[in-house]
Design a protein around this motif. Structure first.
Motif, PDB file in Angstrom:
ATOM      1  N   VAL A  52       0.838  -1.048  -0.208  1.00 20.52           N
ATOM      2  CA  VAL A  52      -0.112  -0.129  -0.099  1.00 20.52           C
ATOM      3  C   VAL A  52       0.900   1.381  -0.121  1.00 20.52           C
ATOM      4  O   VAL A  52       1.734   1.337   0.785  1.00 20.52           O
ATOM      5  CB  VAL A  52      -0.935  -0.031   1.105  1.00 20.52           C
ATOM      6  CG1 VAL A  52      -1.935   1.121   1.315  1.00 20.52           C
ATOM      7  CG2 VAL A  52      -1.624  -1.174   1.239  1.00 20.52           C
ATOM      8  N   THR A  53       0.512   2.157  -0.963  1.00 22.26           N
ATOM      9  CA  THR A  53       1.374   3.508  -0.889  1.00 22.26           C
ATOM     10  C   THR A  53       0.623   4.379  -0.008  1.00 22.26           C
ATOM     11  O   THR A  53      -0.331   4.377   0.494  1.00 22.26           O
ATOM     12  CB  THR A  53       1.379   3.976  -2.526  1.00 22.26           C
ATOM     13  OG1 THR A  53       0.118   4.358  -2.730  1.00 22.26           O
ATOM     14  CG2 THR A  53       1.662   2.978  -3.571  1.00 22.26           C
ATOM     15  N   PRO A  54       1.845   5.390   0.378  1.00 21.77           N
ATOM     16  CA  PRO A  54       1.149   6.441   1.370  1.00 21.77           C
ATOM     17  C   PRO A  54       0.436   7.063   0.663  1.00 21.77           C
ATOM     18  O   PRO A  54      -0.895   7.501   1.403  1.00 21.77           O
ATOM     19  CB  PRO A  54       2.684   7.303   1.642  1.00 21.77           C
ATOM     20  CG  PRO A  54       3.586   6.375   1.385  1.00 21.77           C
ATOM     21  CD  PRO A  54       3.353   5.259   0.261  1.00 21.77           C
ATOM     22  N   ALA A  55       0.150   7.568  -0.619  1.00 21.76           N
ATOM     23  CA  ALA A  55      -0.570   8.080  -1.276  1.00 21.76           C
ATOM     24  C   ALA A  55      -1.961   7.276  -1.328  1.00 21.76           C
ATOM     25  O   ALA A  55      -3.135   8.141  -1.254  1.00 21.76           O
ATOM     26  CB  ALA A  55      -0.205   8.214  -2.915  1.00 21.76           C
ATOM     27  N   ASP A  56      -2.054   6.021  -1.391  1.00 18.77           N
ATOM     28  CA  ASP A  56      -3.441   5.374  -1.144  1.00 18.77           C
ATOM     29  C   ASP A  56      -3.970   5.726   0.139  1.00 18.77           C
ATOM     30  O   ASP A  56      -5.138   6.093   0.404  1.00 18.77           O
ATOM     31  CB  ASP A  56      -2.973   3.832  -1.306  1.00 18.77           C
ATOM     32  CG  ASP A  56      -2.665   3.382  -2.577  1.00 18.77           C
ATOM     33  OD1 ASP A  56      -3.309   3.979  -3.496  1.00 18.77           O
ATOM     34  OD2 ASP A  56      -2.083   2.351  -2.641  1.00 18.77           O
ATOM     35  N   VAL A  57      -3.113   5.749   1.166  1.00 23.48           N
ATOM     36  CA  VAL A  57      -3.589   6.158   2.585  1.00 23.48           C
ATOM     37  C   VAL A  57      -4.241   7.568   2.776  1.00 23.48           C
ATOM     38  O   VAL A  57      -5.197   7.582   3.140  1.00 23.48           O
ATOM     39  CB  VAL A  57      -2.324   6.021   3.719  1.00 23.48           C
ATOM     40  CG1 VAL A  57      -2.897   6.310   5.234  1.00 23.48           C
ATOM     41  CG2 VAL A  57      -2.140   4.234   3.548  1.00 23.48           C
ATOM     42  N   ALA A  82      -5.365  20.924   3.205  1.00 32.66           N
ATOM     43  CA  ALA A  82      -4.189  21.410   3.363  1.00 32.66           C
ATOM     44  C   ALA A  82      -3.451  20.745   4.708  1.00 32.66           C
ATOM     45  O   ALA A  82      -2.295  20.725   4.837  1.00 32.66           O
ATOM     46  CB  ALA A  82      -4.216  23.137   3.769  1.00 32.66           C
ATOM     47  N   THR A  83      -4.409  20.591   5.623  1.00 35.71           N
ATOM     48  CA  THR A  83      -4.120  20.021   6.976  1.00 35.71           C
ATOM     49  C   THR A  83      -3.349  18.536   6.621  1.00 35.71           C
ATOM     50  O   THR A  83      -2.284  18.237   7.230  1.00 35.71           O
ATOM     51  CB  THR A  83      -5.315  19.852   7.679  1.00 35.71           C
ATOM     52  OG1 THR A  83      -5.794  21.080   8.101  1.00 35.71           O
ATOM     53  CG2 THR A  83      -5.026  19.215   9.251  1.00 35.71           C
ATOM     54  N   LEU A  84      -4.237  17.865   6.046  1.00 37.81           N
ATOM     55  CA  LEU A  84      -3.460  16.328   5.266  1.00 37.81           C
ATOM     56  C   LEU A  84      -1.969  16.533   4.906  1.00 37.81           C
ATOM     57  O   LEU A  84      -1.363  15.836   5.428  1.00 37.81           O
ATOM     58  CB  LEU A  84      -4.532  15.647   4.752  1.00 37.81           C
ATOM     59  CG  LEU A  84      -5.779  15.410   5.076  1.00 37.81           C
ATOM     60  CD1 LEU A  84      -6.596  14.393   4.126  1.00 37.81           C
ATOM     61  CD2 LEU A  84      -5.707  14.560   6.303  1.00 37.81           C
ATOM     62  N   CYS A  85      -1.716  17.641   3.916  1.00 39.08           N
ATOM     63  CA  CYS A  85      -0.693  17.675   3.406  1.00 39.08           C
ATOM     64  C   CYS A  85       0.435  17.949   4.475  1.00 39.08           C
ATOM     65  O   CYS A  85       1.482  17.528   4.502  1.00 39.08           O
ATOM     66  CB  CYS A  85      -0.694  18.539   2.375  1.00 39.08           C
ATOM     67  SG  CYS A  85      -1.709  18.330   0.757  1.00 39.08           S
ATOM     68  N   SER A  86       0.150  18.896   5.488  1.00 42.38           N
ATOM     69  CA  SER A  86       1.248  19.276   6.488  1.00 42.38           C
ATOM     70  C   SER A  86       1.263  18.140   7.460  1.00 42.38           C
ATOM     71  O   SER A  86       2.384  18.013   7.620  1.00 42.38           O
ATOM     72  CB  SER A  86       0.452  20.433   7.380  1.00 42.38           C
ATOM     73  OG  SER A  86       1.118  20.714   8.636  1.00 42.38           O
ATOM     74  N   ARG A  87       0.412  17.382   7.772  1.00 41.81           N
ATOM     75  CA  ARG A  87       0.437  16.420   8.579  1.00 41.81           C
ATOM     76  C   ARG A  87       1.287  15.108   7.794  1.00 41.81           C
ATOM     77  O   ARG A  87       2.177  14.339   8.663  1.00 41.81           O
ATOM     78  CB  ARG A  87      -0.583  15.853   9.217  1.00 41.81           C
ATOM     79  CG  ARG A  87      -1.463  16.756  10.243  1.00 41.81           C
ATOM     80  CD  ARG A  87      -2.813  16.289  10.727  1.00 41.81           C
ATOM     81  NE  ARG A  87      -3.407  17.297  11.589  1.00 41.81           N
ATOM     82  CZ  ARG A  87      -4.501  17.066  12.293  1.00 41.81           C
ATOM     83  NH1 ARG A  87      -4.937  15.773  12.319  1.00 41.81           N
ATOM     84  NH2 ARG A  87      -4.968  18.102  12.885  1.00 41.81           N
ATOM     85  N   GLN A  92       6.284  12.173   6.898  1.00 37.79           N
ATOM     86  CA  GLN A  92       7.618  11.944   6.080  1.00 37.79           C
ATOM     87  C   GLN A  92       8.851  11.901   6.982  1.00 37.79           C
ATOM     88  O   GLN A  92      10.192  11.391   6.817  1.00 37.79           O
ATOM     89  CB  GLN A  92       7.615  12.363   4.553  1.00 37.79           C
ATOM     90  CG  GLN A  92       6.560  11.616   3.905  1.00 37.79           C
ATOM     91  CD  GLN A  92       6.488  12.527   2.490  1.00 37.79           C
ATOM     92  OE1 GLN A  92       6.377  13.730   2.458  1.00 37.79           O
ATOM     93  NE2 GLN A  92       6.652  11.682   1.573  1.00 37.79           N
ATOM     94  N   GLU A  93       9.100  13.338   7.664  1.00 35.22           N
ATOM     95  CA  GLU A  93      10.237  13.775   8.355  1.00 35.22           C
ATOM     96  C   GLU A  93      10.714  12.696   9.408  1.00 35.22           C
ATOM     97  O   GLU A  93      11.701  12.366   9.761  1.00 35.22           O
ATOM     98  CB  GLU A  93       9.816  15.157   9.155  1.00 35.22           C
ATOM     99  CG  GLU A  93       9.722  16.457   7.705  1.00 35.22           C
ATOM    100  CD  GLU A  93       9.277  17.523   8.666  1.00 35.22           C
ATOM    101  OE1 GLU A  93       9.483  17.636   9.745  1.00 35.22           O
ATOM    102  OE2 GLU A  93       8.933  18.335   7.630  1.00 35.22           O
ATOM    103  N   GLY A  99      10.555   8.428   1.235  1.00 32.18           N
ATOM    104  CA  GLY A  99      11.591   7.821   0.361  1.00 32.18           C
ATOM    105  C   GLY A  99      10.960   6.468  -0.506  1.00 32.18           C
ATOM    106  O   GLY A  99      11.732   5.514  -0.724  1.00 32.18           O
ATOM    107  N   GLY A 100       9.552   6.668  -0.687  1.00 35.41           N
ATOM    108  CA  GLY A 100       9.002   5.540  -1.601  1.00 35.41           C
ATOM    109  C   GLY A 100       8.760   4.179  -0.677  1.00 35.41           C
ATOM    110  O   GLY A 100       8.439   3.321  -1.491  1.00 35.41           O
ATOM    111  N   ALA A 101       8.750   4.476   0.451  1.00 30.03           N
ATOM    112  CA  ALA A 101       8.421   3.262   1.627  1.00 30.03           C
ATOM    113  C   ALA A 101       6.955   2.864   1.214  1.00 30.03           C
ATOM    114  O   ALA A 101       6.278   3.937   1.065  1.00 30.03           O
ATOM    115  CB  ALA A 101       8.761   3.435   2.755  1.00 30.03           C
TER     116      ALA A 101
END
Length: 254
Positions: A52-57, A82-87, A92-93, A99-101
């Motif tokens: 499952v990709t992070p984008a799917d989640v 915007a909230t989801l993108c920030s979180r 990722q940090e 890193g494509g995990a």
């Protein structure tokens, strides 16, 4: 190792004699990776790993939040994205989904803690999110929330409901990958295995009927052996989705 046209070039740590057998370790990769990259399955391992990709989640959580009944004072659609993108950037940090995990689901582990953590963080209230952020960045706590541990036991019921509601959306999102149902795949695999078992003395009939089965299963042009491998893995993945859906439905109802 690198691809050199029709040949693979291996770099070895010592000289290799002509005719000497060279072994390659399969490592800890699941059968999805081996089928995609090597064209084979490791039958000593379960054929049920679902990547499952992070984008799917993120997409599944967004679908869930958009469909959930929200209070009038909650943020609008653009604000929620915007909230989801920030979180997600924070995740990722902290090393989750970076890193494509990929997240790996299986019958042995339907809900990995790293996947659950991403969903929980995306669904947290602003207050809970700020607390999580401070604990992980300034407090030095590990990023992953241990669902079976003390922190998992302290999660609020509304947040857990959001977790399992998002998982149900994720199941539906992942099912869009497939053009056939679990039952159809099982029937096609049974037909292919039956034809393979009766191949002696009926080679022409096997080829014709296998071609027909492959076309109906969206596996047209695939060799029968490869078609069986694809179906075995696809069936295992759909069983994982089915089990995850059942677990999420039960927990969501509770």
């Amino acid at each position: 190792m690198r691809d050199c046209g029709d040949h693979l070039l291996f770099h070895t740590e010592r000289p290799v004699e002509l005719g000497e057998e060279v072994m390659n370790c399969y490592g800890l990769q699941g059968n999805t990776q081996w089928l995609m990259n090597g064209g084979f399955l490791d039958r000593s391992r379960p054929c049920d790993d679902l990547l499952v990709t992070p984008a799917d989640v993120v997409s599944a959580v967004l679908d869930y939040l958009m469909n959930r009944k929200v209070d009038s004072d909650e943020e609008d659609e653009l604000g929620r994205e915007a909230t989801l993108c920030s979180r997600f950037s924070l995740m990722q940090e902290l090393g989750i989904g970076s890193g494509g995990a990929l997240f790996s689901l299986s019958m042995a582990e339907l809900l990995p803690d790293d996947l659950a953590t991403m969903i929980l963080v995306l669904c947290m209230s602003e207050k809970d999110y700020l607390t999580y952020q401070q604990q992980r960045t300034a407090g030095g706590q590990q990023a992953v929330i241990d669902l079976a541990g003390e922190e998992g036991e302290e999660l609020s019921e509304p947040l857990l409901a959001d977790l399992y509601g998002s998982l149900l959306c994720l199941v539906q999102w992942l099912r869009r990958r497939y053009e056939t149902t679990l039952e159809e795949d099982m029937r096609m695999l049974e037909e292919l295995q039956s034809e393979a078992a009766n191949s002696k003395g009926a080679k022409r009939r096997r080829i014709e009927e296998t071609a027909e089965a492959e076309e109906s299963s969206t596996l047209h042009g695939v060799r029968p052996e490869n078609a069986q491998n694809i179906l075995l893995l696809r069936i295992g993945q759909k069983r994982v989705l089915q089990a995850l859906e059942e677990q999420a439905e039960q927990c969501f109802a509770d």
